[in-house]
Scaffold this motif. Structure first.
Motif, mmCIF file in Angstrom:
data_model
loop_
_atom_site.group_PDB
_atom_site.id
_atom_site.type_symbol
_atom_site.label_atom_id
_atom_site.label_comp_id
_atom_site.label_asym_id
_atom_site.label_seq_id
_atom_site.Cartn_x
_atom_site.Cartn_y
_atom_site.Cartn_z
ATOM 1 N N SER A 63 0.832 -1.205 0.000
ATOM 2 C CA SER A 63 0.000 0.000 0.000
ATOM 3 C C SER A 63 0.863 1.250 0.000
ATOM 4 O O SER A 63 0.583 2.222 -0.725
ATOM 5 C CB SER A 63 -0.925 -0.008 1.222
ATOM 6 N N ASN A 64 1.923 1.235 0.799
ATOM 7 C CA ASN A 64 2.814 2.400 0.869
ATOM 8 C C ASN A 64 3.552 2.618 -0.451
ATOM 9 O O ASN A 64 3.819 3.755 -0.843
ATOM 10 C CB ASN A 64 3.804 2.227 2.012
ATOM 11 N N ALA A 65 3.885 1.527 -1.127
ATOM 12 C CA ALA A 65 4.537 1.640 -2.440
ATOM 13 C C ALA A 65 3.587 2.305 -3.436
ATOM 14 O O ALA A 65 4.007 3.114 -4.268
ATOM 15 C CB ALA A 65 4.951 0.256 -2.937
ATOM 16 N N TYR A 66 2.309 1.964 -3.337
ATOM 17 C CA TYR A 66 1.299 2.586 -4.208
ATOM 18 C C TYR A 66 1.192 4.083 -3.902
ATOM 19 O O TYR A 66 1.207 4.924 -4.818
ATOM 20 C CB TYR A 66 -0.059 1.913 -4.003
ATOM 21 N N TYR A 67 1.091 4.431 -2.615
ATOM 22 C CA TYR A 67 0.977 5.841 -2.235
ATOM 23 C C TYR A 67 2.197 6.637 -2.704
ATOM 24 O O TYR A 67 2.064 7.780 -3.137
ATOM 25 C CB TYR A 67 0.842 5.963 -0.712
ATOM 26 N N LEU A 68 3.372 6.034 -2.618
ATOM 27 C CA LEU A 68 4.588 6.724 -3.051
ATOM 28 C C LEU A 68 4.618 6.890 -4.567
ATOM 29 O O LEU A 68 4.945 7.969 -5.078
ATOM 30 C CB LEU A 68 5.814 5.927 -2.583
ATOM 31 N N SER A 114 -6.014 -1.134 -5.188
ATOM 32 C CA SER A 114 -4.970 -0.109 -5.241
ATOM 33 C C SER A 114 -5.438 1.121 -4.472
ATOM 34 O O SER A 114 -6.228 1.902 -5.001
ATOM 35 C CB SER A 114 -4.672 0.266 -6.704
ATOM 36 N N PRO A 115 -4.985 1.275 -3.233
ATOM 37 C CA PRO A 115 -4.037 0.441 -2.507
ATOM 38 C C PRO A 115 -4.725 -0.756 -1.851
ATOM 39 O O PRO A 115 -5.950 -0.787 -1.734
ATOM 40 C CB PRO A 115 -3.497 1.394 -1.446
ATOM 41 N N ARG A 116 -3.931 -1.691 -1.419
ATOM 42 C CA ARG A 116 -4.452 -2.894 -0.764
ATOM 43 C C ARG A 116 -5.183 -2.541 0.526
ATOM 44 O O ARG A 116 -6.275 -3.018 0.789
ATOM 45 C CB ARG A 116 -3.272 -3.830 -0.486
ATOM 46 N N ILE A 117 -4.540 -1.706 1.358
ATOM 47 C CA ILE A 117 -5.163 -1.223 2.598
ATOM 48 C C ILE A 117 -5.260 0.302 2.500
ATOM 49 O O ILE A 117 -4.268 1.011 2.666
ATOM 50 C CB ILE A 117 -4.342 -1.618 3.838
ATOM 51 N N PRO A 118 -6.436 0.826 2.227
ATOM 52 C CA PRO A 118 -6.600 2.276 1.995
ATOM 53 C C PRO A 118 -6.705 3.083 3.291
ATOM 54 O O PRO A 118 -7.673 3.800 3.528
ATOM 55 C CB PRO A 118 -7.904 2.324 1.193
ATOM 56 N N TYR A 119 -5.661 3.010 4.107
ATOM 57 C CA TYR A 119 -5.753 3.637 5.428
ATOM 58 C C TYR A 119 -5.691 5.162 5.382
ATOM 59 O O TYR A 119 -6.136 5.832 6.320
ATOM 60 C CB TYR A 119 -4.670 3.082 6.355
ATOM 61 N N LEU A 120 -5.186 5.752 4.299
ATOM 62 C CA LEU A 120 -5.134 7.213 4.242
ATOM 63 C C LEU A 120 -6.519 7.841 4.180
ATOM 64 O O LEU A 120 -6.689 9.004 4.558
ATOM 65 C CB LEU A 120 -4.292 7.669 3.052
ATOM 66 N N SER A 121 -7.502 7.089 3.732
ATOM 67 C CA SER A 121 -8.867 7.622 3.735
ATOM 68 C C SER A 121 -9.355 7.824 5.167
ATOM 69 O O SER A 121 -10.135 8.738 5.444
ATOM 70 C CB SER A 121 -9.809 6.682 2.980
ATOM 71 N N VAL A 122 -8.882 6.976 6.090
ATOM 72 C CA VAL A 122 -9.214 7.157 7.503
ATOM 73 C C VAL A 122 -8.390 8.302 8.090
ATOM 74 O O VAL A 122 -8.897 9.097 8.885
ATOM 75 C CB VAL A 122 -8.966 5.860 8.299
ATOM 76 N N VAL A 123 -7.138 8.406 7.675
ATOM 77 C CA VAL A 123 -6.292 9.507 8.143
ATOM 78 C C VAL A 123 -6.929 10.846 7.765
ATOM 79 O O VAL A 123 -6.885 11.805 8.540
ATOM 80 C CB VAL A 123 -4.869 9.388 7.560
ATOM 81 N N ASP A 124 -7.541 10.908 6.600
ATOM 82 C CA ASP A 124 -8.251 12.133 6.205
ATOM 83 C C ASP A 124 -9.344 12.486 7.221
ATOM 84 O O ASP A 124 -9.549 13.665 7.551
ATOM 85 C CB ASP A 124 -8.892 11.962 4.810
#
Length: 205
Positions: free
Chosen positions: A44-49, A188-198
């Motif tokens: 997931s982090n590789a996708y975000y990057l 993409s991403p596998r774990i979309p945790y940035l949506s929660v960070v938002d």
């Protein structure tokens, strides 16, 4: 290979990474069965990057090598090593000008998440990050059901302190459903945790 902590005790991968063993998922809807939570987050982090969403990496653990065997001239085998210092949390980085710091754990338990998966130095580190206004949290996975939760560090710290005052030694799943953010697997991403960070950013600003 033997790896030891600074106090000389042997490191057990299963004990330190309790619940992070590679497990087969029962749900046929998941295309990549057998991945650990760490592997899923790294992906997931590789996708975000790659898409310029965030710069988040797994922290390297510094190791002091003390014994090496050389069975061949072109090969070296590490036989014994020590952790130079206790690790803090697994991941950190920057997202939309915010500093993120978080830990990732998983368990085979079905109804609660054991607090023994965490360590005092990790709790202390998260407390220090919160003092600096960092966005600090833990990502928890119940491997038997493949349920994922993002829990703010402040709640984990609260449970940790209650445990020290003869409170329960785990966080009940029913409580996580109320105070945590359940996440669902994607492609993409596998774990979309940035949506929660938002959501955390919006809540705190």
């Amino acid at each position: 290979m033997v790896i030891r902590y600074p106090n000389g005790e042997s490191y057990s991968h299963d004990a330190e990474k309790n619940g992070k063993k590679q497990t087969k998922k029962k749900e046929v809807s998941f295309s990549k069965r057998g991945m650990t939570l760490e592997e899923e987050l790294n992906e997931s982090n590789a996708y975000y990057l790659a898409f310029n969403k965030a710069v988040i990496h797994k922290k390297p653990t510094p190791i002091q090598i003390v014994k090496v065997d050389y069975p061949k001239r072109s090969a070296a085998v590490i036989k014994e090593a020590y952790f130079r210092q206790a690790s803090t949390t697994d991941y950190n980085g920057v997202y939309n000008s915010f500093y993120l710091d978080f830990e990732a754990k998983e368990t085979k338990n079905k109804e609660s998440f054991p607090l023994k998966n965490f360590h005092q130095h990790q709790i202390t580190h998260m407390q220090e990050c919160l003092k600096q206004s960092a966005i600090c949290f833990v990502i928890l996975r119940f491997s038997s059901s493949n349920r994922l939760f993002l829990l703010e560090a402040s709640y984990l710290i609260e449970y940790w302190h209650k445990q020290e005052e003869n409170g329960r030694k785990s966080i009940p799943l029913k409580n996580l459903e109320k105070i945590g953010y359940e996440m669902y697997y994607g492609l993409s991403p596998r774990i979309p945790y940035l949506s929660v960070v938002d959501q955390l950013i919006a809540k705190n600003n």
